[in-house]
Design an enzyme around this catalytic site. Structure first.
Site, PDB file in Angstrom:
ATOM      1  N   CYS A 341       0.817  -1.229   0.000  1.00  0.00           N
ATOM      2  CA  CYS A 341       0.000   0.000   0.000  1.00  0.00           C
ATOM      3  C   CYS A 341       0.847   1.274   0.000  1.00  0.00           C
ATOM      4  O   CYS A 341       0.348   2.338  -0.365  1.00  0.00           O
ATOM      5  CB  CYS A 341      -0.903   0.045   1.228  1.00  0.00           C
ATOM      6  SG  CYS A 341      -1.876  -1.420   1.506  1.00  0.00           S
TER       7      CYS A 341
HETATM    8  O1  KQY Z   1      -4.344   1.012   0.887  1.00  0.00           O
HETATM    9  C1  KQY Z   1      -4.456   1.001   2.066  1.00  0.00           C
HETATM   10  N1  KQY Z   1      -4.555  -0.116   2.684  1.00  0.00           N
HETATM   11  C2  KQY Z   1      -4.466   2.264   2.804  1.00  0.00           C
HETATM   12  C3  KQY Z   1      -5.424   2.383   3.889  1.00  0.00           C
HETATM   13  C4  KQY Z   1      -5.308   3.718   4.542  1.00  0.00           C
HETATM   14  C5  KQY Z   1      -6.177   3.907   5.634  1.00  0.00           C
HETATM   15  C6  KQY Z   1      -6.065   5.246   6.277  1.00  0.00           C
HETATM   16  N2  KQY Z   1      -5.986   5.120   7.679  1.00  0.00           N
END
Ligand code: KQY
Length: 349
Positions: A341
């Site tokens: 991510c």
């Molecule tokens: O792609 C992702 N898993 C990002 C999640 C972000 C969450 C913000 N707290």
């Protein structure tokens, strides 16, 4: 869209700083981001975006071979708001999707998100890439995985969620993916990882390791809500045929035991929208599937769990040409995602 396991020109990351995402002023998260960047930079150019306020700190913390540029963002999820890069006529171009913090005013995770949403175009300019403007379609990079041969994996919970593109039918969403990613087959997994606040991005549950082969996050614990979720994904994959007419080979990747927030970690987080960001005992969406495939390495999370070693061995067997490096990633996980991510690959032409 080339697959992640194809050669890369480089990788984009963002320096973390928001105090409602990253505990205790993001100090521990930054160290983990630096470790991730350092491993990736062993085999491809890493560009890290940092705010004006954090530029000097990011430059000082990142090793000199890593490029640090000043670019504002709302948070640090390069996978979700850096461009999705596609290849056409021997040229790499970026797609600028709409971004609304994983669900906008329906169930988004913060407000505003305007700086994140502006990043894809800025990054294309910085890298000298043409851009496809698709900001009328909400999509995060973590919600798609492709095999580079015409197949795309997504989850229904995410792409059909009310906070993304509620006016579009499933067929219209498929058509957009076909047009922009150049895929012909879309495999819809029913769901992702339990408690994944992105409406269950595919990149936390299932990933291609080569055309026709995926890893799937798996637990044998039938009392865990994740068991039924992973099983339903397995059943879908067992019925699926990819764009080349192949059955999909599924490698199960064990999950760590549930990872939950401690009271001390919660105390280190600012409130968001006047509400606590996380609560003690809250289960986080920990999964080893959230790895990044660099040119010569696979960078995967570790959680200090007995399954860390087994998951690493499985990935090492699946990627014999690359060295698998495991990084203790609890401080990234607390933010709501993991190594995949926080990274976005730029494919080689
Ligand atoms: O792609 C992702 N898993 C990002 C999640 C972000 C969450 C913000 N707290």
């Amino acid at each position: 869209m080339p697959a992640e396991f194809e050669p890369h020109q480089g990788c984009i990351m963002i320096f973390p700083e928001r105090a409602d995402s990253w505990q205790y002023g993001a100090y521990a998260a930054r160290k983990a981001f630096v470790q991730v960047a350092e491993v990736i930079a062993r085999s491809e150019q890493v560009t890290v975006c940092a705010s004006a306020g954090q530029y000097d700190n990011a430059r000082a913390m990142m090793p000199p071979q890593i490029r640090v540029v000043e670019m504002e963002s709302n948070d640090a999820w390069a996978r979700d708001y850096a461009p999705t890069f596609v290849k056409r006529d021997n040229e790499i171009r970026g797609i600028d999707w709409g971004f609304n913090a994983w669900g906008g005013l329906v169930d988004g995770l913060y407000f505003p998100w305007d700086k994140d949403n502006a990043m894809a175009r800025k990054l294309c300019d910085l890298l000298g890439k043409d851009v496809y403007d698709k900001r009328d379609f909400i999509l995060e990079g973590g919600s798609i995985h492709v095999d580079g041969e015409g197949t795309c994996l997504v989850t229904e919970t995410c792409l059909l969620s009310a906070g993304r593109n509620p006016t579009l039918t499933k067929e219209e969403i498929e058509e957009t993916l076909r047009q922009y990613l150049g895929v012909s087959t879309i495999i819809w997994l029913p769901c992702g990882i339990y408690h994944d606040e992105t409406n269950e991005h595919v990149d936390n549950i299932c990933a291609f390791v080569k055309p026709g082969e995926v890893v799937l996050a798996w637990t044998e614990d039938q009392k865990d809500p994740q068991y039924a979720m992973s099983k339903s994904c397995l059943e879908t994959l067992e019925q699926a045929v990819d764009a080349k007419g192949r059955k999909i080979k599924v490698h199960k990747l064990p999950l760590p035991k549930p990872v939950t927030m401690t009271a001390e970690e919660c105390e280190g987080l600012d409130a968001c929208h006047d509400e606590p960001t996380r609560t003690p005992g809250e289960r986080l969406a920990a999964s080893y599937v959230n790895f990044y495939i660099a040119n010569k390495h696979v960078v995967m999370p570790g959680f200090g769990d007995p399954a860390d070693e087994q998951a690493k061995e499985i990935l090492q067997e699946l990627f014999p040409e690359r060295e698998v490096v495991q990084i203790y990633a609890r401080d990234i996980l607390i933010g709501g995602g993991n190594i995949h991510c926080i990274t976005q690959q730029i494919p080689e032409c």
